[in-house]
Motif scaffolding. Structure first.
Motif, PDB file in Angstrom:
ATOM      1  N   THR A  46     -27.181   5.261   8.106  1.00 17.66           N
ATOM      2  CA  THR A  46     -26.836   5.182   6.689  1.00 17.66           C
ATOM      3  C   THR A  46     -25.662   4.222   6.593  1.00 17.66           C
ATOM      4  O   THR A  46     -24.627   4.447   7.213  1.00 17.66           O
ATOM      5  N   LEU A  47     -25.866   3.142   5.854  1.00 17.77           N
ATOM      6  CA  LEU A  47     -24.806   2.139   5.704  1.00 17.77           C
ATOM      7  C   LEU A  47     -24.286   2.217   4.285  1.00 17.77           C
ATOM      8  O   LEU A  47     -25.062   2.079   3.339  1.00 17.77           O
ATOM      9  N   ARG A  48     -22.980   2.469   4.128  1.00 13.92           N
ATOM     10  CA  ARG A  48     -22.417   2.554   2.783  1.00 13.92           C
ATOM     11  C   ARG A  48     -21.399   1.457   2.563  1.00 13.92           C
ATOM     12  O   ARG A  48     -20.256   1.553   3.001  1.00 13.92           O
ATOM     13  N   PRO A  49     -21.808   0.372   1.869  1.00 14.07           N
ATOM     14  CA  PRO A  49     -20.827  -0.650   1.505  1.00 14.07           C
ATOM     15  C   PRO A  49     -19.906  -0.125   0.394  1.00 14.07           C
ATOM     16  O   PRO A  49     -20.137   0.956  -0.144  1.00 14.07           O
ATOM     17  N   PHE A  50     -18.891  -0.867   0.048  1.00 18.03           N
ATOM     18  CA  PHE A  50     -17.909  -0.513  -0.999  1.00 18.03           C
ATOM     19  C   PHE A  50     -17.246   0.839  -0.729  1.00 18.03           C
ATOM     20  O   PHE A  50     -16.869   1.543  -1.657  1.00 18.03           O
ATOM     21  N   ALA A  51     -17.167   1.234   0.535  1.00 18.20           N
ATOM     22  CA  ALA A  51     -16.571   2.529   0.894  1.00 18.20           C
ATOM     23  C   ALA A  51     -15.289   2.286   1.689  1.00 18.20           C
ATOM     24  O   ALA A  51     -15.345   1.965   2.886  1.00 18.20           O
ATOM     25  N   ILE A  52     -14.150   2.414   1.015  1.00 17.41           N
ATOM     26  CA  ILE A  52     -12.860   2.155   1.674  1.00 17.41           C
ATOM     27  C   ILE A  52     -12.370   3.446   2.310  1.00 17.41           C
ATOM     28  O   ILE A  52     -12.102   4.431   1.607  1.00 17.41           O
ATOM     29  N   VAL A  53     -12.273   3.457   3.627  1.00 15.37           N
ATOM     30  CA  VAL A  53     -11.754   4.657   4.282  1.00 15.37           C
ATOM     31  C   VAL A  53     -10.247   4.698   4.068  1.00 15.37           C
ATOM     32  O   VAL A  53      -9.517   3.792   4.476  1.00 15.37           O
ATOM     33  N   GLU A  54      -9.828   5.769   3.384  1.00 14.54           N
ATOM     34  CA  GLU A  54      -8.399   5.922   3.069  1.00 14.54           C
ATOM     35  C   GLU A  54      -7.676   6.565   4.242  1.00 14.54           C
ATOM     36  O   GLU A  54      -6.560   6.194   4.600  1.00 14.54           O
ATOM     37  N   LYS A  82      -4.937 -13.269  -2.889  1.00 16.69           N
ATOM     38  CA  LYS A  82      -4.495 -12.320  -3.929  1.00 16.69           C
ATOM     39  C   LYS A  82      -5.282 -11.017  -3.916  1.00 16.69           C
ATOM     40  O   LYS A  82      -4.819  -9.998  -4.408  1.00 16.69           O
ATOM     41  N   GLU A  83      -6.490 -11.051  -3.341  1.00 21.66           N
ATOM     42  CA  GLU A  83      -7.349  -9.858  -3.397  1.00 21.66           C
ATOM     43  C   GLU A  83      -6.778  -8.699  -2.585  1.00 21.66           C
ATOM     44  O   GLU A  83      -6.850  -7.550  -2.985  1.00 21.66           O
ATOM     45  N   THR A 143       6.495   1.526   2.161  1.00 19.02           N
ATOM     46  CA  THR A 143       6.747   2.799   1.475  1.00 19.02           C
ATOM     47  C   THR A 143       6.721   2.667  -0.046  1.00 19.02           C
ATOM     48  O   THR A 143       6.632   3.664  -0.753  1.00 19.02           O
ATOM     49  N   SER A 144       6.761   1.458  -0.577  1.00 15.60           N
ATOM     50  CA  SER A 144       6.766   1.350  -2.041  1.00 15.60           C
ATOM     51  C   SER A 144       5.572   0.581  -2.617  1.00 15.60           C
ATOM     52  O   SER A 144       5.113   0.879  -3.716  1.00 15.60           O
ATOM     53  N   LYS A 145       5.024  -0.375  -1.877  1.00 18.40           N
ATOM     54  CA  LYS A 145       3.955  -1.209  -2.455  1.00 18.40           C
ATOM     55  C   LYS A 145       2.580  -0.678  -2.078  1.00 18.40           C
ATOM     56  O   LYS A 145       2.332  -0.380  -0.905  1.00 18.40           O
ATOM     57  N   LYS A 146       1.697  -0.601  -3.082  1.00 19.59           N
ATOM     58  CA  LYS A 146       0.331  -0.110  -2.832  1.00 19.59           C
ATOM     59  C   LYS A 146      -0.695  -1.155  -3.290  1.00 19.59           C
ATOM     60  O   LYS A 146      -0.384  -1.999  -4.134  1.00 19.59           O
ATOM     61  N   ASP A 147      -1.912  -1.058  -2.768  1.00 19.14           N
ATOM     62  CA  ASP A 147      -2.960  -1.975  -3.204  1.00 19.14           C
ATOM     63  C   ASP A 147      -3.665  -1.407  -4.439  1.00 19.14           C
ATOM     64  O   ASP A 147      -3.286  -0.341  -4.955  1.00 19.14           O
ATOM     65  N   ASN A 148      -4.704  -2.082  -4.901  1.00 21.22           N
ATOM     66  CA  ASN A 148      -5.420  -1.673  -6.123  1.00 21.22           C
ATOM     67  C   ASN A 148      -6.030  -0.296  -6.021  1.00 21.22           C
ATOM     68  O   ASN A 148      -6.407   0.298  -7.023  1.00 21.22           O
ATOM     69  N   TRP A 149      -6.194   0.186  -4.802  1.00 22.89           N
ATOM     70  CA  TRP A 149      -6.864   1.476  -4.607  1.00 22.89           C
ATOM     71  C   TRP A 149      -5.876   2.574  -4.207  1.00 22.89           C
ATOM     72  O   TRP A 149      -6.275   3.651  -3.781  1.00 22.89           O
TER      73      TRP A 149
END
Ligand SMILES: Cc1cc2nc3c(=O)[nH]c(=O)nc-3n(C[C@H](O)[C@H](O)[C@H](O)COP(=O)(O)OP(=O)(O)OC[C@H]3O[C@@H](n4cnc5c(N)ncnc54)[C@H](O)[C@@H]3O)c2cc1C
Ligand code: SF4
Length: 585
Positions: free
Chosen positions: A278-286, A112-113, A458-464
């Motif tokens: 430099t390590l950046r966790p929690f960084a989602i590359v869009e 589900k995530e 084209t229509s469904k997106k994730d939480n971000w």
């Protein structure tokens, strides 16, 4: 006049602030993803003195500190390391993966995530954290040979690889020496030898099967599985803070000894020690930013996984190592005036020719002999490996290409739970060794096809707010014929060895569960039919490189990760040379 001056001052201050922010977000290189291939990119660039930013969408996982189950006894798990029905029902996809158990489920993406769209059944198994799937992998590592690199040209499928074995051989050695690969020098043309640590030996029945195969066929070999374990560490491994593998076979929990290779135990801490990481966790590359005026990529756009705040990071070079299908997603989502269909996608082939490994058949049997031997040790390599023997030097079957196979033998203790009181206690305490059980699983090459593809929904997106990935990948007739041949050949081989109760298992496992998805951004000679050149560089955008599974032109039968590592180290070396020469600015 005074107001005008103040406004001018404010504009200047803002411009300065923006410039300061841009400067502090600027690096020499950006690496997207910190898994097996991203870890190697980080190591190579930082070692060569480049300021490197690694962007990782998941949480941080530090070696040892973040392995919460690593020393737990079976009885310390709430459900004795099993899955409850509720967890299985909530996670029908990931719970089909053997590694999804109480001891390692915290390293795996729950259904589900991070949803995706299965246009055809596809089990997409992921690990979103620092280290990616390198924490979970089964560590099987074999080199490709020229039979693999020449395959598409010889057997007329996909496109010709723009490299050959000789191009990658020194890089295989380079990564093997650092990662630590246990294996024997078997002298087989179809499976080149590497720079090995001592192999884990076959047990009595595995060795017996090896001898029978050799005398019966000559060209069918059973070798000790080659795996990324420190059977006898060298100085370079001790320098990484790693120690000899203790044969605990609890690897998927994270190994406190660093006995197996993972980004967390090896490449990332090594990169950090240089002071250039430099390590950046929690960084989602869009997306990757293409500057239409400058005619090149300038950086990446990132969504903070927790706050959803969007920011930009800049660099001269971008390496995309998000894991094959996520790399496709990022490129498809990176649109600009120059690249309206996705970065580098001039020929419309981005996301197409996705392939995988056909793991959908197994076979098991019993063996009555060699009962004087038992298996009371643990083998982290998992037993034996049968390199591909079909269609290697010439076409001999009604399907293209071939399959490798795993082979293992073990004896289980049968416990009798009957009786009461002293009798029950005695029965349970004194189990008796059962017969030898032998088993094999198929690892088939699949043919990359244009129809096997991924695309953006084209229509469904994730939480971000990122588009979900449509996955449209399936088996074909070639896979079905190959599977039938595997069962036929292995049945014949098992019979020749005197194995009894031979039980084939042709399962309906979906593509994806092999966890070897590849392609979509394939390498090739020609920008009309491929996306990447012989250095893993986008044909149409010189400062972007793809070195994870997305780059694979074909799949071979070997486990793929060693090849991703070698390709990554080679491409990073090339990128640094091009930076120095001013060919990439
Ligand atoms: C149970 C299991 C057994 C396996 N056994 C073997 C084996 O024996 N041999 C073998 O060769 N391979 C094996 N594999 C496969 C192996 O793990 C993968 O081939 C390998 O990890 C791929 O490396 P990678 O760098 O491409 O991707 P990963 O290791 O998956 O790393 C990708 C990283 O990118 C991050 N990411 C994704 N999207 C974004 C984004 N938008 N922004 C920022 N970060 C992002 C992810 O969070 C992840 O950390 C196995 C895998 C599993 C799960
Ligand atoms: S088998 Fe080796 S690598 Fe795996 S957990 Fe045990 S010591 Fe670590």
């Amino acid at each position: 006049m005074v107001i005008f001056r103040l406004k001018l001052l404010n504009l200047r201050t803002m411009a300065n602030l923006n410039m300061d922010a841009a400067k502090s977000n600027t690096y020499d290189v950006i690496v997207i993803g910190s898994g097996i291939s991203g870890g190697w990119a980080a190591k190579e660039f930082t070692e060569k003195g480049l300021k490197t930013l690694v962007l990782e969408r998941g949480r941080d996982v530090r070696h040892i500190r973040d392995y919460p189950t690593t020393n737990k006894y079976p009885y310390e798990f709430e459900h004795r390391n099993e899955l409850t029905l509720a967890i299985k029902n909530e996670n029908p996809i990931v719970s089909r993966c053997y590694a999804f158990r109480e001891d390692a489920m915290h390293f795996m993406v729950k259904d589900k995530e991070h949803p995706y769209v299965q246009e055809k059944p596809f089990d997409w198994i992921r690990g979103y954290q620092v280290g990616g799937k390198s924490l979970l992998w089964a560590r099987q590592t074999q080199r490709w040979s020229d039979f693999d690199f020449e395959g598409p040209a010889r057997d007329d499928f996909a496109v010709d690889w723009p490299i050959r074995y000789k191009d990658l051989a020194p890089w295989y050695s380079y990564v093997e020496q650092f990662a630590g690969i246990a294996g024997n020098k078997d002298g087989l043309a179809e499976l080149p030898d590497g720079d090995f640590l001592p192999a884990y030996p076959l047990n009595a029945v595995e060795d017996y099967f090896k001898r029978v195969m050799k005398s019966r066929y000559g060209d069918r070999h059973v070798i000790s599985a080659r795996c990324a374990h420190l059977s006898r560490p060298n100085q370079i491994h001790l320098d990484q803070g790693r120690a000899k593998c203790q044969n605990r076979t609890l690897c998927q929990r994270g190994c406190p000894f660093g006995g197996y290779f993972s980004s967390n135990a090896s490449t990332l801490p090594w990169a950090a020690k240089t002071g250039n990481l430099t390590l950046r966790p929690f960084a989602i590359v869009e997306s990757v930013i293409y500057d239409d005026e400058k005619g090149k990529v300038t950086g990446v756009r990132v969504i903070d996984a927790n706050t959803k705040v969007v920011s930009e990071y800049y660099a001269k070079v971008v390496f995309i190592n998000a894991g094959a299908l996520n790399t496709n997603l990022i490129l498809l989502n990176s649109t600009s005036r120059r690249f309206p269909q996705g970065l580098g996608n001039d020929n419309g082939l981005l996301g197409k020719y996705v392939a995988f490994h056909n793991y959908s058949a197994r076979i098991s049997a019993e063996y009555d002999g060699l009962k004087q031997f038992a298996t009371d040790g643990r083998n982290p390599a998992g037993g034996g490996y049968i390199p591909r023997f079909r269609n290697v030097t010439k076409q001999e079957t009604n399907f293209k290409r071939g399959y490798a196979a795993g082979f293992g033998a073990s004896r289980y203790i049968n416990r009798d739970y009957s009786g009461i009181g002293e009798t029950l206690k005695d029965n349970v305490l004194h189990g008796r060794l059962g017969p030898w059980i032998v088993s094999s699983h198929m690892m088939g090459e699949t043919i990359p096809k244009e129809s096997n593809h991924v695309s953006l929904n084209t229509s469904k997106k994730d939480n971000w707010g990122m588009p979900l990935l449509n996955i449209s990948v399936s088996y074909d007739e070639n896979d079905v014929l190959m599977k039938a041949d595997y069962i036929e050949q292995l049945t014949e081989m098992f019979t020749a060895a005197g194995f009894k109760k031979i039980t084939p298992d042709i399962n309906s496992q979906s593509p994806g569960l092999d966890i070897h998805e590849m392609g979509g951004v394939r390498m090739g000679h020609d920008s009309g039919t491929s996306l990447l050149n012989n250095w893993n560089q986008l044909h149409s955008c010189a400062n972007v490189f793809v070195t994870d599974g997305a780059c694979m032109t074909s799949t071979s039968t070997q486990n793929p990760s060693l090849t991703y590592m070698a390709l990554t180290a080679r491409a990073a070396d090339y990128a640094v040379r091009m930076l120095k020469l001013g060919e990439i600015v």
